[in-house]
Enzyme design. Structure first.
Site, PDB file in Angstrom:
ATOM      1  N   GLU A 160       0.491 -11.174  -6.631  1.00 34.37           N
ATOM      2  CA  GLU A 160      -0.640 -12.007  -6.164  1.00 34.37           C
ATOM      3  C   GLU A 160      -0.991 -11.627  -4.827  1.00 34.37           C
ATOM      4  O   GLU A 160      -0.110 -12.480  -3.817  1.00 34.37           O
ATOM      5  CB  GLU A 160       0.551 -13.409  -6.680  1.00 34.37           C
ATOM      6  CG  GLU A 160       0.564 -13.420  -7.735  1.00 34.37           C
ATOM      7  CD  GLU A 160       0.925 -15.206  -8.384  1.00 34.37           C
ATOM      8  OE1 GLU A 160       0.645 -15.562  -7.281  1.00 34.37           O
ATOM      9  OE2 GLU A 160       1.465 -15.309  -9.092  1.00 34.37           O
ATOM     10  N   GLU A 338       4.423 -12.070 -15.137  1.00 31.07           N
ATOM     11  CA  GLU A 338       4.762 -13.562 -15.705  1.00 31.07           C
ATOM     12  C   GLU A 338       4.194 -14.255 -15.868  1.00 31.07           C
ATOM     13  O   GLU A 338       2.192 -14.324 -15.969  1.00 31.07           O
ATOM     14  CB  GLU A 338       4.479 -14.439 -14.357  1.00 31.07           C
ATOM     15  CG  GLU A 338       5.218 -13.832 -12.878  1.00 31.07           C
ATOM     16  CD  GLU A 338       5.341 -14.666 -11.225  1.00 31.07           C
ATOM     17  OE1 GLU A 338       4.596 -15.368 -11.607  1.00 31.07           O
ATOM     18  OE2 GLU A 338       5.390 -13.604 -10.912  1.00 31.07           O
TER      19      GLU A 338
END
Ligand code: BGC
Length: 433
Positions: A160, A338
């Protein structure tokens, strides 16, 4: 169509969030260790957390009990490198042992190189704001690849970037807790160069043929109905959003430079950045229906909408639309790196942890993913976030994402009901979810 035969059913974690042992066996401080004070709820910190460093064998045994086929974890840079050019053998040993333990249990290790724990020594050299970071990251990559690539095949360079740059340098809510919007272009360029150099190092040095990707965050916009116009509009919003994907990924995957980065990336930069990848990994928790945008409510969704303990809207359809959109745009096999939910779980009087919402969440989201697979999107795996309860960054320990409940006082683990349900789902390869 069922889930593919060799589907990578898994769960994920990140070093700083689960390991603890913050100053043991030669580990040096990272930015979260050193700078968290005054920035985390109740000043909680991850010095001990789930203490996975000491419990890793028990944790892998629990993963095996759940039937995981894969486990995504990250390597802590400050654990394996004490300073520039200085390797910490004890740190390397920990990850080498973890990989052995996983392989022994029949679990494929998926390694993330950077899940936000920048060593303080690298931060003091300028961190992500300095052009040197990409060479430092490449050097660190080489050390990890030398140590693990005889057994590890799946690599993710960074987790991220939108978040460690957005929350760390714009919002000031994640380490290093800065608000320097003027640095945004430099930060973007440095992260892309770091990813590119790291990818090259993996390809040049890996002993086992590597599969390289990353784990950007991938929330986006979903259409209100199936008309081509609505779908086009949702797609456009998904990629044009500031924290969306085109700004952060188009140069890397497509070799195309969005307007905002024109003039910033040279031809030479692009050659480093634009490396072929083997899969498109992304973290995804929810999406927005594009109409929400105009609702002007300051939050997502409708009144009384199902929300997790993070306050995040429950929008299972994101696991149908986003894999479709991303496959169409980037043409790479999809890996969900995720997906999961936070709950306010506790141990009930009967000694079990009952988390029916998580079971429902899992099933709803997986059904949508299966729909995308049915329509021909090649999805190679799904990593539930998280394998165990852990330190949720600035939110501390209240919000529990795990399949495994952790009592932080004692380190005691309890499989939640959702872990049992996930075990059942995996045992039938997702049939009849
Ligand atoms: C991050 C994790 C985090 C999770 C839940 C992702 O943003 O990669 O580290 O715990 O989402 O917030």
């Amino acid at each position: 169509m069922p889930f593919p035969k060799d589907f990578l059913w898994g769960a994920a974690s990140a070093s700083y969030q689960v390991e603890g042992a913050a100053a043991e066996d030669g580990k040096v401080p990272g930015i979260w260790d050193a700078l968290y004070k005054g920035h985390v709820k109740r000043d909680e910190n991850a010095a001990v957390s789930a203490d996975h460093y000491h419990h890793y064998k028990e944790d892998v045994a629990l993963m095996k009990q759940i039937g995981l086929k894969s486990y995504r974890f990250s390597v802590s840079w400050p654990r394996v490198m004490s300073a520039e050019g200085v390797v910490n053998p004890k740190g390397i040993e920990f990850y080498s042992n973890l990989v052995d333990e996983l392989l022994c249990a029949g679990i494929e290790p998926l390694v993330t190189l950077y899940h936000w724990d920048l060593p303080m020594w690298a931060y003091e050299m300028g961190g992500w704001e300095s052009e040197r970071i990409s060479d430092l990251f490449a050097e660190y990559t080489r050390i990890v690849v030398d140590a693990l690539s005889d057994r590890v095949q799946y690599w993710m360079t960074v987790n991220e970037p939108q978040c460690f740059i957005g929350a760390g340098y714009l919002g000031g809510v994640h380490a290093p807790f800065l608000q320097v919007p003027e640095k945004m272009p430099t930060l973007l360029r440095n992260y892309m160069l770091a990813h590119g150099k790291s990818t090259l190092v993996i390809r040049q040095n890996a002993k086992k043929p590597p599969k390289v990707g990353m784990a950007p965050v991938g929330s986006g916009y979903t259409p209100a109905d199936n008309s081509p116009e609505e779908i086009e509009r949702a797609k456009k919003l998904t990629y044009e959003d500031m924290m969306g994907l085109s700004l952060w990924l188009d140069p890397i995957i497509l070799g195309e430079v969005p307007d905002m980065l024109k003039g910033l990336l040279s031809e030479e930069d692009l050659q480093i950045i634009h490396q072929p990848l083997d899969f498109f990994g992304f973290n995804i928790y929810n999406s927005q229906n594009y109409e929400d945008q105009n609702a002007d409510k300051g939050y997502q969704g409708y009144d009384g909408m199902p929300r997790t303990a993070m306050g995040w809207a429950v929008t299972p359809e994101c696991l149908y639309w986003m894999p479709k959109f991303h496959y169409e745009r980037y043409h790479l096999p999809i890996l969900i790196t995720e997906n999961g939910m936070a709950n306010l779980d506790w141990v009930s009087l009967d000694g079990a942890v009952h988390d029916p919402q998580r079971i429902d969440y899992l099933r709803r989201y997986l059904r949508e993913l299966e729909k995308a697979i049915d329509e021909g999107v090649p999805v190679i795996g799904y990593q539930y976030w998280s394998i165990m309860d852990n330190f949720e960054w600035a939110d501390g320990f209240d919000r529990r994402f795990g399949l495994i409940y952790v009592d932080y006082r004692t380190g005691k683990r309890t499989l939640k009901d959702s872990a049992h349900e996930y075990a059942r789902i995996i045992s039938v390869n997702g049939a009849g979810i």
